[in-house]
Write a protein that holds these residues in place. Structure first.
Motif, mmCIF file in Angstrom:
data_model
loop_
_atom_site.group_PDB
_atom_site.id
_atom_site.type_symbol
_atom_site.label_atom_id
_atom_site.label_comp_id
_atom_site.label_asym_id
_atom_site.label_seq_id
_atom_site.Cartn_x
_atom_site.Cartn_y
_atom_site.Cartn_z
ATOM 1 N N CYS A 190 1.089 -1.125 0.158
ATOM 2 C CA CYS A 190 -0.006 -0.031 0.085
ATOM 3 C C CYS A 190 1.036 1.434 -0.239
ATOM 4 O O CYS A 190 0.604 2.370 -0.738
ATOM 5 C CB CYS A 190 -1.096 0.022 1.305
ATOM 6 S SG CYS A 190 -2.476 -1.227 1.254
ATOM 7 N N TRP A 214 0.810 4.080 -2.957
ATOM 8 C CA TRP A 214 0.559 5.356 -2.544
ATOM 9 C C TRP A 214 1.660 6.191 -3.325
ATOM 10 O O TRP A 214 1.323 7.307 -3.614
ATOM 11 C CB TRP A 214 0.478 5.564 -1.142
ATOM 12 C CG TRP A 214 0.318 7.006 -0.719
ATOM 13 C CD1 TRP A 214 -0.821 7.785 -0.714
ATOM 14 C CD2 TRP A 214 1.602 7.726 -0.059
ATOM 15 N NE1 TRP A 214 -0.316 9.049 -0.184
ATOM 16 C CE2 TRP A 214 1.035 9.004 0.252
ATOM 17 C CE3 TRP A 214 2.772 7.516 0.049
ATOM 18 C CZ2 TRP A 214 1.684 10.183 0.714
ATOM 19 C CZ3 TRP A 214 3.739 8.667 0.687
ATOM 20 C CH2 TRP A 214 3.020 9.680 0.946
ATOM 21 N N HIS A 265 1.243 9.164 -6.194
ATOM 22 C CA HIS A 265 1.646 10.658 -5.909
ATOM 23 C C HIS A 265 2.767 11.222 -6.998
ATOM 24 O O HIS A 265 2.589 12.105 -7.316
ATOM 25 C CB HIS A 265 2.365 10.668 -4.443
ATOM 26 C CG HIS A 265 1.155 10.928 -3.514
ATOM 27 N ND1 HIS A 265 0.545 12.291 -3.264
ATOM 28 C CD2 HIS A 265 0.302 10.085 -2.904
ATOM 29 C CE1 HIS A 265 -0.555 12.055 -2.383
ATOM 30 N NE2 HIS A 265 -0.809 11.028 -2.227
#
Length: 118
Positions: free
Chosen positions: A103, A107, A111
């Motif tokens: 995760c 993430w 980004h």
């Protein structure tokens, strides 16, 4: 009761600015918002790689970036459990650790790819 406005009654409850100044302030703010939206739309049009296939590819990449560390953690944990039995389940601990790592990777990649400032 008088039907006249406060200015006609001589009240000193006037605001610190004139109505036309408020209108100009709001108009400038609205113009800035519209300009920002227009810039985003033009940028999105100029980026050709953001098609449906790009979205599906990103969806797959995110899925694999979570799945691979989770499965690897579970397999390593099962190997540790079979070699050195203990009262703690290494399979479960490393599975959860792999999911967390996956995760975090997803993430970070989102980004970076999405140019999101946080």
């Amino acid at each position: 009761m008088s039907e006249s406005s406060p200015e006609q009654n001589g009240d000193s409850t006037k605001a610190n600015f004139e109505p036309h100044q408020l209108h100009l302030h709001n108009q400038t703010e609205i113009e800035q918002r519209i300009a920002a939206q227009e810039m985003r739309k033009l940028k999105a049009k100029s980026e050709k790689h953001h098609t449906i296939w790009f979205g599906l590819g990103m969806f797959g990449l995110i899925g694999w970036s979570v799945t691979v560390p989770a499965v690897a953690g579970a397999i390593i944990g099962m190997w540790i459990d079979s070699r050195w039995p203990s009262r703690y389940s290494w399979s479960l601990m490393l599975l959860i650790g792999g999911i967390c790592l996956g995760c975090f990777n997803a993430w970070k990649w989102l980004h970076k790819e999405g140019n999101i400032e946080s």
